[in-house]
Design an enzyme around this catalytic site. Structure first.
Site, PDB file in Angstrom:
ATOM      1  N   TYR A  13       1.117  12.788   4.489  1.00  0.00           N
ATOM      2  CA  TYR A  13       1.067  11.864   5.626  1.00  0.00           C
ATOM      3  C   TYR A  13       2.421  11.209   5.921  1.00  0.00           C
ATOM      4  CZ  TYR A  13      -3.959  12.274   6.095  1.00  0.00           C
ATOM      5  OH  TYR A  13      -5.219  12.755   6.332  1.00  0.00           O
ATOM      6  N   ARG A 163       6.500   2.547   4.940  1.00  0.00           N
ATOM      7  CA  ARG A 163       5.681   1.401   5.361  1.00  0.00           C
ATOM      8  C   ARG A 163       4.893   1.727   6.610  1.00  0.00           C
ATOM      9  NH1 ARG A 163      10.358  -3.075   5.481  1.00  0.00           N
ATOM     10  NH2 ARG A 163       9.185  -4.515   4.175  1.00  0.00           N
ATOM     11  N   LYS A 215       7.252  -3.013  -1.907  1.00  0.00           N
ATOM     12  CA  LYS A 215       6.183  -2.137  -1.394  1.00  0.00           C
ATOM     13  C   LYS A 215       4.827  -2.539  -1.979  1.00  0.00           C
ATOM     14  CE  LYS A 215       3.793   1.204   0.116  1.00  0.00           C
ATOM     15  NZ  LYS A 215       3.629   1.633   1.487  1.00  0.00           N
ATOM     16  N   ASN A 219       1.256  -4.261   0.124  1.00  0.00           N
ATOM     17  CA  ASN A 219      -0.124  -3.758   0.149  1.00  0.00           C
ATOM     18  C   ASN A 219      -1.064  -4.642  -0.671  1.00  0.00           C
ATOM     19  OD1 ASN A 219       0.431  -1.769   1.936  1.00  0.00           O
ATOM     20  ND2 ASN A 219       0.406  -0.084   0.477  1.00  0.00           N
ATOM     21  N   ARG A 222      -2.050  -7.551   1.492  1.00  0.00           N
ATOM     22  CA  ARG A 222      -3.075  -7.127   2.461  1.00  0.00           C
ATOM     23  C   ARG A 222      -4.442  -7.012   1.773  1.00  0.00           C
ATOM     24  NH1 ARG A 222      -2.768  -5.615   7.672  1.00  0.00           N
ATOM     25  NH2 ARG A 222      -4.086  -3.953   8.462  1.00  0.00           N
ATOM     26  N   HIS A 253      -5.386 -21.425  14.092  1.00  0.00           N
ATOM     27  CA  HIS A 253      -4.433 -22.259  13.360  1.00  0.00           C
ATOM     28  C   HIS A 253      -3.096 -21.510  13.337  1.00  0.00           C
ATOM     29  CE1 HIS A 253      -2.373 -24.171  10.032  1.00  0.00           C
ATOM     30  NE2 HIS A 253      -3.294 -25.125  10.004  1.00  0.00           N
ATOM     31  N   CYS A 269      -3.566   3.881  -0.106  1.00  0.00           N
ATOM     32  CA  CYS A 269      -2.475   2.895  -0.254  1.00  0.00           C
ATOM     33  C   CYS A 269      -3.009   1.547  -0.724  1.00  0.00           C
ATOM     34  CB  CYS A 269      -1.750   2.736   1.069  1.00  0.00           C
ATOM     35  SG  CYS A 269      -1.240   4.309   1.760  1.00  0.00           S
ATOM     36  N   ARG A 333      -9.854   9.871   2.021  1.00  0.00           N
ATOM     37  CA  ARG A 333      -9.557   9.526   0.630  1.00  0.00           C
ATOM     38  C   ARG A 333      -9.957   8.094   0.301  1.00  0.00           C
ATOM     39  NH1 ARG A 333      -3.367  11.122   0.261  1.00  0.00           N
ATOM     40  NH2 ARG A 333      -3.439  10.032   2.251  1.00  0.00           N
TER      41      ARG A 333
HETATM   42  N1  SAJ Z   1      -9.104  -2.998   6.377  1.00  0.00           N
HETATM   43  C1  SAJ Z   1     -10.075  -3.972   6.487  1.00  0.00           C
HETATM   44  N2  SAJ Z   1      -9.793  -5.083   7.223  1.00  0.00           N
HETATM   45  C2  SAJ Z   1      -8.606  -5.255   7.863  1.00  0.00           C
HETATM   46  C3  SAJ Z   1      -7.625  -4.265   7.749  1.00  0.00           C
HETATM   47  C4  SAJ Z   1      -7.899  -3.147   6.995  1.00  0.00           C
HETATM   48  O1  SAJ Z   1     -11.175  -3.862   5.922  1.00  0.00           O
HETATM   49  O2  SAJ Z   1      -8.456  -6.262   8.535  1.00  0.00           O
HETATM   50  C5  SAJ Z   1      -9.369  -1.796   5.581  1.00  0.00           C
HETATM   51  C6  SAJ Z   1      -9.300  -0.525   6.391  1.00  0.00           C
HETATM   52  O3  SAJ Z   1     -10.510  -0.264   7.040  1.00  0.00           O
HETATM   53  C7  SAJ Z   1      -8.960   0.484   5.324  1.00  0.00           C
HETATM   54  C8  SAJ Z   1      -8.068  -0.307   4.370  1.00  0.00           C
HETATM   55  O4  SAJ Z   1      -8.332  -1.677   4.626  1.00  0.00           O
HETATM   56  O5  SAJ Z   1     -10.111   0.915   4.623  1.00  0.00           O
HETATM   57  C9  SAJ Z   1      -6.582  -0.029   4.526  1.00  0.00           C
HETATM   58  O6  SAJ Z   1      -6.262   0.096   5.907  1.00  0.00           O
HETATM   59  P1  SAJ Z   1      -4.943  -0.587   6.522  1.00  0.00           P
HETATM   60  O7  SAJ Z   1      -4.918  -0.317   7.975  1.00  0.00           O
HETATM   61  O8  SAJ Z   1      -4.861  -1.999   6.074  1.00  0.00           O
HETATM   62  O9  SAJ Z   1      -3.764   0.128   5.768  1.00  0.00           O
HETATM   63  P2  SAJ Z   1      -3.323   1.657   5.520  1.00  0.00           P
HETATM   64  O10 SAJ Z   1      -3.784   2.042   4.149  1.00  0.00           O
HETATM   65  O11 SAJ Z   1      -3.660   2.551   6.643  1.00  0.00           O
HETATM   66  O12 SAJ Z   1      -1.725   1.450   5.540  1.00  0.00           O
HETATM   67  C10 SAJ Z   1      -1.148   0.465   4.672  1.00  0.00           C
HETATM   68  C11 SAJ Z   1      -0.138  -0.337   5.503  1.00  0.00           C
HETATM   69  N3  SAJ Z   1       0.309  -1.476   4.720  1.00  0.00           N
HETATM   70  C12 SAJ Z   1       0.318  -2.711   5.237  1.00  0.00           C
HETATM   71  O13 SAJ Z   1      -0.068  -2.962   6.350  1.00  0.00           O
HETATM   72  C13 SAJ Z   1       0.837  -3.796   4.353  1.00  0.00           C
HETATM   73  C14 SAJ Z   1       1.031   0.558   5.886  1.00  0.00           C
HETATM   74  O14 SAJ Z   1       2.047  -0.197   6.519  1.00  0.00           O
HETATM   75  C15 SAJ Z   1       1.602   1.226   4.634  1.00  0.00           C
HETATM   76  O15 SAJ Z   1       2.689   2.099   4.955  1.00  0.00           O
HETATM   77  C16 SAJ Z   1       0.497   2.055   4.012  1.00  0.00           C
HETATM   78  O16 SAJ Z   1      -0.540   1.160   3.609  1.00  0.00           O
HETATM   79  C17 SAJ Z   1       1.034   2.789   2.800  1.00  0.00           C
HETATM   80  O17 SAJ Z   1       1.316   3.993   2.923  1.00  0.00           O
HETATM   81  O18 SAJ Z   1       1.248   2.151   1.771  1.00  0.00           O
END
Ligand code: SAJ
Length: 435
Positions: A13, A163, A215, A219, A222, A253, A269, A333
């Protein structure tokens, strides 16, 4: 420093978009992958992943001759390692009775070993795979120095985290700020000269271990934020509050930005990387560990919500909409949607799961169907597990004509309950205690 030829190890990816973007910016790129099916697909003009805009860019790069693909590395000026770093599924560590996952670094080790025979004086090696802290220094240097050369003196070595957000990779690859950590300053500068070829965001230099930690922090932050949102969804149900309304009000807020609750956290991730901190320092990571446990238990919470809404699950015909780990991607995945669907089947439900981005996905535990129509046919209940745009755009009046089901469990807040109610449906939204 000028580079002419790059070898990118790992065409997943991020590896494939990165290799392609360097090629369309004029560098000669050899993309390497140990999976013969991936190489064959690319050589035949195809692509093995769904990412908007990528297919045509790969074709353009391959047609121009700037991008070639093969199974083994070859001599180059730069080697970029972008192989997966999953965790082991069959073994784990334990700290104070609490298990944690262990990073599987085998792909990084073998990709690094594959570089060694080709390494020449003046080369640059860049690790981009998300890795536990100190991987570049403690794991890569000893392997690369088997070449007889000294890291930082005879060749440059840097870590730079990818990222990019799946679904928006090509834009973010270019526009995001890029953190580059060198094992010394010369290495960081060499890697900056390389990425300056296409990065329009700011390039910020630091040391390799800081870049690795940055990095993992991104994550992990998040994951913890989503864990809070998921816990808020449980609290809202108990207190008769609609969590979606409450979060949107809290986010007014100026210093609050709560993410969205959902069926759990998946993908390669956010659901994986926090474990790298836990494994590296289990005594210091109580919060990170707990957030992982909250998010990993969300599928069970959703299952219970479905049971409460639908009654006994045995024999119930359920149409599952969406198996991908998040909206508008084909990646299954670590997907909580797959886990929930598997649990529904284990409870005896007759599941028909439809994933529009991977209509041919197959599972032993439950049936998948290739179209929305076949999922809806004969269903008693719909369960929406991915927030794909196609599901958001569903017309409930039309859906009502395609299925006898009148109950919808919406874990992604894609259905407007009032509109669906007007079409005869009862919508149960995750975290909506007002229902
Ligand atoms: N999710 C939620 N609620 C949210 C946001 C996401 O439940 O508000 C869930 C999604 O449905 C999913 C999981 O979290 O199952 C992850 O999704 P995501 O959109 O948060 O992240 P990824 O895994 O697609 O991509 C993340 C990103 N990291 C951050 O935003 C800090 C991306 O920038 C990174 O490059 C990527 O991980 C990576 O490769 O590490």
């Amino acid at each position: 420093m000028n580079f002419d030829k790059i070898c990118v190890l790992g065409l997943g990816y991020t590896g494939l978009p990165t290799a392609t973007t360097f090629a369309t910016h004029g560098l000669r790129v050899v993309g390497v992958d140990i999976n013969p099916a991936i190489i064959a697909t690319l050589q035949n003009g195809g692509i093995h992943i769904h990412e908007p805009g990528l297919s045509s860019l790969v074709q353009e790069a391959m047609r121009s001759g700037k991008l070639t693909v093969c199974a083994v590395p070859e001599p180059a000026d730069v080697f970029i390692i972008e192989v997966p770093t999953p965790f082991y599924h069959d073994e784990c560590g334990v700290h104070e009775g609490k298990p944690y996952h262990l990073a599987d670094m085998r792909a990084v080790v073998s990709a690094t070993e594959a570089v060694v025979p080709h390494l020449r004086k003046g080369n640059l090696v860049v690790l981009e795979s998300t890795s536990p802290p100190r991987t570049t220094v403690d794991l890569l240097i000893p392997i690369l120095e088997r070449s007889g050369m000294k890291a930082g003196e005879d060749f440059y070595l840097a870590y730079t985290p990818e990222r990019v957000l799946p679904g928006n990779i090509l834009r973010e690859l270019v526009d995001n700020d890029r953190v580059i950590g060198g094992i010394n300053h010369a290495s960081a500068q060499a890697a900056r000269d390389l990425f300056a070829v296409f990065v329009r965001g700011e390039i910020v230099l630091t040391d390799a271990t800081t870049a690795e930690m940055v990095k993992l922090m991104e994550n992990t932050y998040r994951d913890i934020n989503i864990a809070a949102a998921n816990e808020f969804s449980r609290l809202a149900e108990r207190f008769g509050v609609d969590v979606w309304e409450a979060i949107s009000l809290a986010n007014r807020h100026p210093r609050v930005k709560i993410l969205r609750p959902g069926p759990g956290v998946g993908g390669h991730c956010v659901s994986v990387d926090p474990w790298f901190f836990v494994e590296a320092a289990p005594d210091l990571t109580a919060l990170i560990h707990t957030a992982r446990m909250v998010n990993d238990s969300q599928p069970a919470f959703v299952l219970e919500s479905i049971r409460k809404a639908a009654g006994p699950l045995a024999g119930k015909n359920i149409a599952v909409l969406g198996l991908a780990f998040k909206e508008n991607v084909d990646d299954l995945r670590e997907s909580p949607a797959v886990e929930i669907t598997r649990m529904l089947a284990e409870q005896g439900a007759q599941v028909k799961a439809y994933e529009p981005f991977k209509p041919d996905a197959q599972y032993d535990a439950f049936a998948t169907v290739p179209s929305l129509e076949s999922a809806l046919e004969g269903a008693e209940m719909l369960v929406i597990l991915a927030g794909h745009t196609v599901f958001r755009a569903l017309d409930p009046q039309q859906v009502a004509r395609q299925t006898p089901a009148r109950l919808v469990m919406d874990t992604r807040n894609v259905c407007d309950p009032a509109v669906w109610k007007a079409a005869g449906f009862r919508v149960v939204r995750l975290g909506d205690g007002k229902k």
